[in-house]
Design a protein around this motif. Structure first.
Motif, PDB file in Angstrom:
ATOM      1  N   ASN A 287      -5.523   3.120  -7.589  1.00 43.79           N
ATOM      2  CA  ASN A 287      -6.235   4.059  -6.895  1.00 43.79           C
ATOM      3  C   ASN A 287      -7.345   3.891  -6.005  1.00 43.79           C
TER       4      ASN A 287
ATOM      5  N   LYS B 240      -4.986   2.239  -3.081  1.00 43.58           N
ATOM      6  CA  LYS B 240      -3.573   2.815  -3.076  1.00 43.58           C
ATOM      7  C   LYS B 240      -2.735   1.605  -3.034  1.00 43.58           C
TER       8      LYS B 240
ATOM      9  N   LYS C 280       0.995  -1.168  -0.144  1.00 44.74           N
ATOM     10  CA  LYS C 280      -0.194  -0.062  -0.005  1.00 44.74           C
ATOM     11  C   LYS C 280       1.050   1.241   0.020  1.00 44.74           C
TER      12      LYS C 280
ATOM     13  N   SER D  20       0.214   5.387  -0.007  1.00 38.26           N
ATOM     14  CA  SER D  20      -0.628   6.576   0.360  1.00 38.26           C
ATOM     15  C   SER D  20      -0.164   7.766  -0.377  1.00 38.26           C
TER      16      SER D  20
ATOM     17  N   ARG E 117      -0.135   1.762  -9.212  1.00 39.79           N
ATOM     18  CA  ARG E 117      -0.731   2.058  -8.175  1.00 39.79           C
ATOM     19  C   ARG E 117      -2.330   1.943  -8.287  1.00 39.79           C
TER      20      ARG E 117
END
Length: 212
Positions: free
Chosen positions: A67, A70, A40, A42, A65
């Motif tokens: 969305n 994440k 993950k 961010s 990635r």
């Protein structure tokens, strides 16, 4: 003595840690950091001077990635639901002698570019003896056909007609080689390049378009 022994054990552990790497979801890491599963992320992700990968494409994957969660995930083009470029053959039969004026591909303009790469014209039942009829004053005009894609009402359309008001002598069938490009995966879209040959020779040269 205990402190010295503890320090020796700690240094030995660090040496093993460096030699074997760190495995996350993997008990036998083969790299300095070996992660099995998604990661993950961010914030932003930066790579410093990644260089050029020189190995075969079958041994490499892209990292993307997602969305929605994440997470960093492996992107495999061969098994993906979409790709940057898709190729399609349109085999259109029983066309009127005047050709195709407006063929709706239903491909949305907002997401894709459509390019006609080539075509084959045949007569009914794959007859190769397809001809163009015209008056004596226009029989020598070239090119004989006009093939193009255009945008209308949010979708890509195809037009394929004989030039100079000519028509086919029978209902033709046409095979069009069409390439479809995803707009969000194109790095550069250049403006049309116009060059005046000045009617002097058959050679010319222009600056290269912007390329990634």
């Amino acid at each position: 003595m205990k402190k010295i022994l503890f320090l020796a054990v700690l240094c030995s552990s660090i040496a093993i840690y460096k030699a074997q790497g760190v495995g996350i979801g993997n008990n036998n890491p083969t790299q300095t950091l070996d992660v099995t599963g998604n990661t993950k992320l961010s914030g932003d992700l930066y790579f410093e001077n990644p260089g050029t990968y020189t190995g075969p494409s079958t041994n490499s994957y892209l990292i993307v990635r997602d969305n929605s969660d994440k997470a960093l995930k492996r992107y495999v083009p061969a098994t993906s639901d979409y790709s940057a470029i898709n190729s399609t053959i349109y085999h259109i039969t029983n066309i009127t002698p005047g050709g195709i004026a407006n063929f709706d591909t239903k491909i949305p303009v907002s997401k894709y570019y459509l390019v006609i790469g080539g075509f084959i014209i045949r007569g009914v039942n794959n007859d190769s003896n397809i001809k163009i009829t015209s008056s004596a004053t226009t029989s020598q005009y070239i090119p004989q056909y006009s093939a193009r894609s255009f945008e209308q009402n949010g979708t890509w359309r195809i037009r394929f007609v004989p030039n100079n008001n000519r028509v086919f002598h029978q209902n033709p069938e046409i095979r069009l080689s069409v390439s479809v490009y995803r707009k969000d995966m194109l790095t550069t879209v250049n403006q049309p390049i116009t060059f005046d040959m000045n009617g002097i020779s058959g050679t010319g040269s222009v600056p290269a378009p912007a390329l990634p």
